[in-house]
Design a protein around this motif. Sequence first.
Motif, PDB file in Angstrom:
ATOM      1  N   PHE A 133      33.199  29.752 -22.963  1.00  0.00           N
ATOM      2  CA  PHE A 133      33.859  28.456 -23.070  1.00  0.00           C
ATOM      3  C   PHE A 133      33.928  27.842 -21.679  1.00  0.00           C
ATOM      4  CE2 PHE A 133      35.230  30.923 -26.623  1.00  0.00           C
ATOM      5  CZ  PHE A 133      35.582  30.050 -27.644  1.00  0.00           C
ATOM      6  N   GLY A 134      33.565  26.565 -21.544  1.00  0.00           N
ATOM      7  CA  GLY A 134      33.657  25.922 -20.240  1.00  0.00           C
ATOM      8  C   GLY A 134      33.030  24.540 -20.233  1.00  0.00           C
ATOM      9  N   ARG A 135      33.116  23.885 -19.085  1.00  0.00           N
ATOM     10  CA  ARG A 135      32.545  22.540 -18.916  1.00  0.00           C
ATOM     11  C   ARG A 135      31.066  22.575 -18.588  1.00  0.00           C
ATOM     12  NH1 ARG A 135      33.637  19.480 -15.072  1.00  0.00           N
ATOM     13  NH2 ARG A 135      34.769  20.916 -13.707  1.00  0.00           N
ATOM     14  N   PRO A 146      38.951  17.509 -18.402  1.00  0.00           N
ATOM     15  CA  PRO A 146      38.745  17.687 -16.950  1.00  0.00           C
ATOM     16  C   PRO A 146      39.490  18.873 -16.357  1.00  0.00           C
ATOM     17  CG  PRO A 146      40.103  15.749 -17.413  1.00  0.00           C
ATOM     18  CD  PRO A 146      39.540  16.197 -18.719  1.00  0.00           C
ATOM     19  N   SER A 147      40.514  19.380 -17.027  1.00  0.00           N
ATOM     20  CA  SER A 147      41.246  20.533 -16.492  1.00  0.00           C
ATOM     21  C   SER A 147      40.523  21.845 -16.764  1.00  0.00           C
ATOM     22  CB  SER A 147      42.657  20.595 -17.088  1.00  0.00           C
ATOM     23  OG  SER A 147      42.608  20.840 -18.486  1.00  0.00           O
ATOM     24  N   ALA A 148      39.467  21.816 -17.554  1.00  0.00           N
ATOM     25  CA  ALA A 148      38.706  23.032 -17.862  1.00  0.00           C
ATOM     26  C   ALA A 148      37.764  23.356 -16.705  1.00  0.00           C
ATOM     27  CB  ALA A 148      37.917  22.862 -19.154  1.00  0.00           C
ATOM     28  N   SER A 149      37.549  24.645 -16.476  1.00  0.00           N
ATOM     29  CA  SER A 149      36.611  25.106 -15.458  1.00  0.00           C
ATOM     30  C   SER A 149      35.207  25.181 -16.051  1.00  0.00           C
ATOM     31  CB  SER A 149      37.034  26.479 -14.930  1.00  0.00           C
ATOM     32  OG  SER A 149      38.326  26.432 -14.365  1.00  0.00           O
ATOM     33  N   ARG A 150      34.210  25.247 -15.165  1.00  0.00           N
ATOM     34  CA  ARG A 150      32.828  25.300 -15.654  1.00  0.00           C
ATOM     35  C   ARG A 150      32.611  26.553 -16.506  1.00  0.00           C
ATOM     36  NH1 ARG A 150      29.022  22.072 -13.910  1.00  0.00           N
ATOM     37  NH2 ARG A 150      27.406  23.676 -14.168  1.00  0.00           N
ATOM     38  N   LEU A 151      33.078  27.675 -16.061  1.00  0.00           N
ATOM     39  CA  LEU A 151      33.130  28.880 -16.887  1.00  0.00           C
ATOM     40  C   LEU A 151      34.598  29.241 -16.992  1.00  0.00           C
ATOM     41  CD1 LEU A 151      31.855  31.184 -18.444  1.00  0.00           C
ATOM     42  CD2 LEU A 151      31.583  32.423 -16.297  1.00  0.00           C
ATOM     43  N   HIS A 152      35.215  28.873 -18.104  1.00  0.00           N
ATOM     44  CA  HIS A 152      36.670  28.975 -18.227  1.00  0.00           C
ATOM     45  C   HIS A 152      37.095  30.306 -18.840  1.00  0.00           C
ATOM     46  CE1 HIS A 152      40.506  26.582 -18.283  1.00  0.00           C
ATOM     47  NE2 HIS A 152      40.858  27.653 -18.970  1.00  0.00           N
ATOM     48  N   ALA A 153      36.520  30.662 -19.993  1.00  0.00           N
ATOM     49  CA  ALA A 153      36.942  31.873 -20.692  1.00  0.00           C
ATOM     50  C   ALA A 153      35.790  32.395 -21.539  1.00  0.00           C
ATOM     51  CB  ALA A 153      38.165  31.588 -21.564  1.00  0.00           C
ATOM     52  N   VAL A 154      35.987  33.617 -22.056  1.00  0.00           N
ATOM     53  CA  VAL A 154      34.973  34.263 -22.892  1.00  0.00           C
ATOM     54  C   VAL A 154      35.667  34.907 -24.090  1.00  0.00           C
ATOM     55  CG1 VAL A 154      33.232  36.084 -23.015  1.00  0.00           C
ATOM     56  CG2 VAL A 154      33.447  34.709 -20.938  1.00  0.00           C
ATOM     57  N   PHE A 196      44.540  29.733 -29.417  1.00  0.00           N
ATOM     58  CA  PHE A 196      44.377  29.746 -27.966  1.00  0.00           C
ATOM     59  C   PHE A 196      43.926  28.366 -27.499  1.00  0.00           C
ATOM     60  CE2 PHE A 196      40.790  31.688 -30.130  1.00  0.00           C
ATOM     61  CZ  PHE A 196      39.683  31.034 -29.656  1.00  0.00           C
ATOM     62  N   GLY A 197      44.191  28.096 -26.235  1.00  0.00           N
ATOM     63  CA  GLY A 197      43.851  26.800 -25.650  1.00  0.00           C
ATOM     64  C   GLY A 197      43.450  26.965 -24.201  1.00  0.00           C
ATOM     65  N   PHE A 198      42.927  25.880 -23.615  1.00  0.00           N
ATOM     66  CA  PHE A 198      42.361  25.946 -22.272  1.00  0.00           C
ATOM     67  C   PHE A 198      42.908  24.820 -21.405  1.00  0.00           C
ATOM     68  CE2 PHE A 198      39.266  27.418 -25.420  1.00  0.00           C
ATOM     69  CZ  PHE A 198      39.158  28.748 -25.048  1.00  0.00           C
ATOM     70  N   GLY A 199      43.446  25.189 -20.250  1.00  0.00           N
ATOM     71  CA  GLY A 199      43.936  24.184 -19.310  1.00  0.00           C
ATOM     72  C   GLY A 199      45.012  23.305 -19.919  1.00  0.00           C
ATOM     73  N   GLN A 200      44.913  22.014 -19.629  1.00  0.00           N
ATOM     74  CA  GLN A 200      45.887  21.054 -20.113  1.00  0.00           C
ATOM     75  C   GLN A 200      45.402  20.311 -21.357  1.00  0.00           C
ATOM     76  OE1 GLN A 200      46.605  18.572 -16.693  1.00  0.00           O
ATOM     77  NE2 GLN A 200      47.314  20.273 -15.425  1.00  0.00           N
ATOM     78  N   SER A 201      44.349  20.783 -21.957  1.00  0.00           N
ATOM     79  CA  SER A 201      43.824  20.141 -23.157  1.00  0.00           C
ATOM     80  C   SER A 201      44.775  20.343 -24.333  1.00  0.00           C
ATOM     81  CB  SER A 201      42.447  20.712 -23.501  1.00  0.00           C
ATOM     82  OG  SER A 201      41.986  20.213 -24.742  1.00  0.00           O
TER      83      SER A 201
END
Length: 250
Positions: A133-135, A146-154, A196-201
């Motif tokens: 998961f990532g941008r 935009p708060s997500a990282s390029r490689l955020h999670a797996v 589950f969620g990622f960053g500020q999304s």
Amino acid sequence: MLPPANRDAAAKSRAAAAAGVAAASVTPGQRERAIQEAALAALKAREAAAAATAAAPGPAAADTAGGDQAQQIVADPAVEAASNGQAAAAGAAGYEPPEWSGVPEGVSYGIEVLKNGTLVESKDLATQPFYTFGRSPTADILLEHPSASRLHAVLQYDGSSREAFLFDCGSTHGTYLNKDRLKPRVHAPVRVGDTFGFGQSSRMYVLTGPQELMPQEGLSKQQKKQLAMLEAAQVGLPWLYLVSSILRSI
């Protein structure tokens, strides 16, 4: 046009003639200057002859060049495919799958994506050992916030137990499992029905799968609170009794 060997011999002859003229000069100074000029002329002539030879390759060289070009044209699709494979693998750069990584054979895992409580997307995720998961455009699940990282999670599977795990790849704004922020670079167990969620999304992801894999311990504290409030509202209980019902459910 003379062959390269004849052109080289002619250049040497002209240099020798110029040197002879220099030798017959009247003064030593004029003789020295003439010799230097003759040597420079011979050097330039040799360089010109070498350049002309290099600019006119023979038939064998032309055939070799044509063969190399044809070979390059045939190899281009393979090179392009390899490049695409490397680009896909780059989405997982910075993540090293564990030894127990494997496809969860026989388990139909997937995710449902919710935004503001509305289902916006669903995906089957059961044919790979893990999903990124990532941008990054090479991520398996693209995160556009935009708060997500390029490689955020797996989302990682255990090939033997077929269990699922969520792994935060050291993201800046964190990965949240059931609203709790995960420790970075730790495989946290995730079960069917977990969110589950990622960053500020505001998007929430629900892990889907066979019903028998859902937790059996009953409702969570938050779910118990919500159920108590719903039951009290339905039967019209007094406010004080409503509060006590909620407190007992905690």
